[in-house]
Design an enzyme around this catalytic site. Structure first.
Site, PDB file in Angstrom:
ATOM      1  N   SER A 119     -59.083  45.398   9.465  1.00 43.68           N
ATOM      2  CA  SER A 119     -59.324  45.501  10.904  1.00 43.68           C
ATOM      3  C   SER A 119     -60.804  45.419  11.231  1.00 43.68           C
ATOM      4  O   SER A 119     -61.656  45.874  10.443  1.00 43.68           O
ATOM      5  CB  SER A 119     -58.787  46.852  11.397  1.00 43.68           C
ATOM      6  OG  SER A 119     -59.200  47.087  12.714  1.00 43.68           O
ATOM      7  N   TYR A 146     -59.027  55.877  11.257  1.00 46.49           N
ATOM      8  CA  TYR A 146     -58.260  54.635  11.118  1.00 46.49           C
ATOM      9  C   TYR A 146     -59.119  53.558  10.445  1.00 46.49           C
ATOM     10  O   TYR A 146     -58.724  52.967   9.424  1.00 46.49           O
ATOM     11  CB  TYR A 146     -57.763  54.150  12.487  1.00 46.49           C
ATOM     12  CG  TYR A 146     -57.250  52.739  12.446  1.00 46.49           C
ATOM     13  CD1 TYR A 146     -56.096  52.424  11.743  1.00 46.49           C
ATOM     14  CD2 TYR A 146     -57.945  51.702  13.068  1.00 46.49           C
ATOM     15  CE1 TYR A 146     -55.638  51.111  11.665  1.00 46.49           C
ATOM     16  CE2 TYR A 146     -57.497  50.398  13.005  1.00 46.49           C
ATOM     17  CZ  TYR A 146     -56.344  50.106  12.301  1.00 46.49           C
ATOM     18  OH  TYR A 146     -55.904  48.811  12.226  1.00 46.49           O
ATOM     19  N   LYS A 150     -58.865  51.829   6.569  1.00 50.83           N
ATOM     20  CA  LYS A 150     -58.774  50.384   6.285  1.00 50.83           C
ATOM     21  C   LYS A 150     -59.881  49.953   5.330  1.00 50.83           C
ATOM     22  O   LYS A 150     -59.660  49.135   4.421  1.00 50.83           O
ATOM     23  CB  LYS A 150     -58.859  49.588   7.599  1.00 50.83           C
ATOM     24  CG  LYS A 150     -57.590  49.670   8.442  1.00 50.83           C
ATOM     25  CD  LYS A 150     -56.485  48.854   7.797  1.00 50.83           C
ATOM     26  CE  LYS A 150     -55.160  48.964   8.502  1.00 50.83           C
ATOM     27  NZ  LYS A 150     -54.079  48.251   7.826  1.00 50.83           N
TER      28      LYS A 150
HETATM   29  N1  UFG Z   1     -59.395  49.404  28.084  1.00 52.65           N
HETATM   30  C1  UFG Z   1     -59.459  49.697  29.426  1.00 52.65           C
HETATM   31  N2  UFG Z   1     -58.373  50.291  30.005  1.00 52.65           N
HETATM   32  C2  UFG Z   1     -57.238  50.593  29.331  1.00 52.65           C
HETATM   33  C3  UFG Z   1     -57.179  50.286  27.944  1.00 52.65           C
HETATM   34  C4  UFG Z   1     -58.277  49.683  27.361  1.00 52.65           C
HETATM   35  O1  UFG Z   1     -60.465  49.447  30.073  1.00 52.65           O
HETATM   36  O2  UFG Z   1     -56.308  51.147  29.922  1.00 52.65           O
HETATM   37  C5  UFG Z   1     -60.533  48.738  27.453  1.00 52.65           C
HETATM   38  C6  UFG Z   1     -61.122  49.491  26.281  1.00 52.65           C
HETATM   39  O3  UFG Z   1     -62.040  50.462  26.715  1.00 52.65           O
HETATM   40  C7  UFG Z   1     -61.748  48.354  25.480  1.00 52.65           C
HETATM   41  C8  UFG Z   1     -60.817  47.174  25.750  1.00 52.65           C
HETATM   42  O4  UFG Z   1     -60.075  47.513  26.913  1.00 52.65           O
HETATM   43  O5  UFG Z   1     -63.017  48.063  26.002  1.00 52.65           O
HETATM   44  C9  UFG Z   1     -59.841  46.927  24.631  1.00 52.65           C
HETATM   45  O6  UFG Z   1     -59.218  48.161  24.290  1.00 52.65           O
HETATM   46  P1  UFG Z   1     -57.983  48.285  23.306  1.00 52.65           P
HETATM   47  O7  UFG Z   1     -57.625  49.736  23.247  1.00 52.65           O
HETATM   48  O8  UFG Z   1     -56.937  47.323  23.686  1.00 52.65           O
HETATM   49  O9  UFG Z   1     -58.558  47.768  21.912  1.00 52.65           O
HETATM   50  P2  UFG Z   1     -59.829  48.219  21.054  1.00 52.65           P
HETATM   51  O10 UFG Z   1     -60.860  47.127  21.183  1.00 52.65           O
HETATM   52  O11 UFG Z   1     -60.257  49.589  21.363  1.00 52.65           O
HETATM   53  O12 UFG Z   1     -59.197  48.252  19.585  1.00 52.65           O
HETATM   54  C10 UFG Z   1     -58.352  47.212  19.112  1.00 52.65           C
HETATM   55  C11 UFG Z   1     -57.341  47.797  18.153  1.00 52.65           C
HETATM   56  C12 UFG Z   1     -58.063  48.349  16.961  1.00 52.65           C
HETATM   57  C13 UFG Z   1     -58.914  47.267  16.352  1.00 52.65           C
HETATM   58  C14 UFG Z   1     -59.837  46.683  17.368  1.00 52.65           C
HETATM   59  C15 UFG Z   1     -60.582  45.527  16.760  1.00 52.65           C
HETATM   60  O13 UFG Z   1     -56.585  48.828  18.793  1.00 52.65           O
HETATM   61  O14 UFG Z   1     -57.127  48.785  16.009  1.00 52.65           O
HETATM   62  O15 UFG Z   1     -59.106  46.231  18.486  1.00 52.65           O
HETATM   63  O16 UFG Z   1     -61.425  44.893  17.669  1.00 52.65           O
HETATM   64  F1  UFG Z   1     -59.640  47.765  15.350  1.00 52.65           F
END
Ligand code: UFG
Length: 323
Positions: A119, A146, A150
């Site tokens: 990841s 997490y 990994k």
């Molecule tokens: N976000 C919002 N509102 C929401 C949900 C998310 O603004 O309701 C934002 C988050 O703050 C972030 C972006 O959308 O800036 C993406 O968030 P996600 O939770 O969809 O994904 P992440 O980038 O935090 O993490 C994901 C996976 C991880 C992985 C990562 C790799 O969940 O397991 O991508 O880039 F490691």
């Protein structure tokens, strides 16, 4: 070819399984069905095994022998960042312990080729100038259990290469979304696109976690990759394991292009024709402003390149959501 896929009944795993089946490979799925679903794997054989249990080594080795398994694609893992912060020991036990058991079983059964689902969470909050594409040589520095689990798995797999010749490809996924088929949508509501779709279809508006980041529109930028492209990268990795003697490789899997939260929500409005007027909430702790993959290594070495753009990702996620 006979391939064992752990986590094959899950969101990503079931896409990999279907692509393998389409090209005629024999597939054995190992899944504990904690989040996976039996009806996602078609005609593949299923062994219901929790990798982290002590008795899994014997069961896995037996399944590999019985089906003449030649390669393993290891996708099964716990993957919720927030949950990993609350239950670190459990995450290490499930992800690192499960991988250790799988490696022991492979050694016992004489299976020497492995593709591992890693990841971008291994990178943490990378200390690079804003806007830099992340290549695989950036020093990993995960910031939650997490991501740590990994990275520990990557190290363990690499050590197995040194110790007894295991050959492995480690794929570091960026933000996976979309659906290759309407029946294989993401059943978990843990990431931006499903969270926003759930809010909108329940009459609520999505939240944007912070709009004061150092990015053009102030919202976080991520590299969204279509799950079908990602699944295709697994097949390319498997083929590479067959033709190359390299003991250990790690590749980013993304598109090389970033999209901000605002851009994703605009695309959701476009794909769904729903009215999207998001509310701005506090920043979520631990979110880097920008996380976009440098994909030159996977393109040049595996010959793999994502073909779906953000519109295709969101369109397909929406079709699956309505399925
Ligand atoms: N976000 C919002 N509102 C929401 C949900 C998310 O603004 O309701 C934002 C988050 O703050 C972030 C972006 O959308 O800036 C993406 O968030 P996600 O939770 O969809 O994904 P992440 O980038 O935090 O993490 C994901 C996976 C991880 C992985 C990562 C790799 O969940 O397991 O991508 O880039 F490691």
């Amino acid at each position: 070819m006979s391939v064992l896929v752990t986590g094959g009944a899950g969101y990503i795993g079931s896409h990999v399984v279907r692509l393998l089946q389409e090209r005629g490979d024999q597939v054995v799925v190992v899944d504990d069905l904690s989040t996976g679903e039996r009806d996602r794997i078609g005609e593949a054989s299923l062994a219901v095994i929790d990798l982290a249990r002590d008795d899994s080594v014997e069961k896995l080795a037996a399944a590999m022998g019985e089906h003449g398994v030649q390669s393993v694609i290891h996708i099964a893992a716990k993957k919720q960042v927030g949950e990993s912060v609350k239950r670190p020991a459990w995450y290490y036990h499930q992800n690192v312990g499960g991988t250790a058991n799988l490696l022991q079983a492979m050694e016992q059964a004489g299976v020497s080729k492995m593709m591992f689902s890693s990841s971008a969470a291994t990178y943490g909050m990378p200390d690079v100038p804003e806007g830099t594409l992340l290549d695989e040589d950036v020093t990993p520095s995960p910031i939650n259990p997490y991501g740590e689990s990994k990275l520990a798995c990557e190290w363990m797999i690499r050590a197995a290469g040194t110790a007894y010749g295991l050959r492995s490809v480690n794929l570091r996924y960026f933000n996976v979304a979309g659906a290759g088929w309407p029946d294989l949508g993401d059943p978990g509501v843990f990431n931006l696109i499903p969270i926003a779709l759930q809010a909108l279809t329940s009459g609520r508006q999505p939240s944007v976690f912070g709009n004061d980041y150092p990015t053009p529109d102030g919202t976080c930028i991520r590299d969204y990759v279509h799950v079908l492209d990602l699944a295709d990268a697994h097949l390319a990795a498997l083929d590479y394991l067959d033709r190359d003697d390299q003991p250990y490789d790690v590749f980013n899997v993304g598109t090389g292009h970033g999209a901000s939260v605002t851009k994703v929500l605009d695309q959701i409005a476009g794909s769904t024709s729903l009215e999207v007027t998001p509310t701005v909430a506090e920043r979520r702790p631990g979110d880097p402003a920008t996380l976009v993959a440098d994909v030159s290594r996977i393109e040049s070495t595996l010959g793999w390149k994502a073909t779906n753009d953000l519109a295709a990702i969101v369109d397909s996620a929406w079709r699956a959501w309505q399925h």
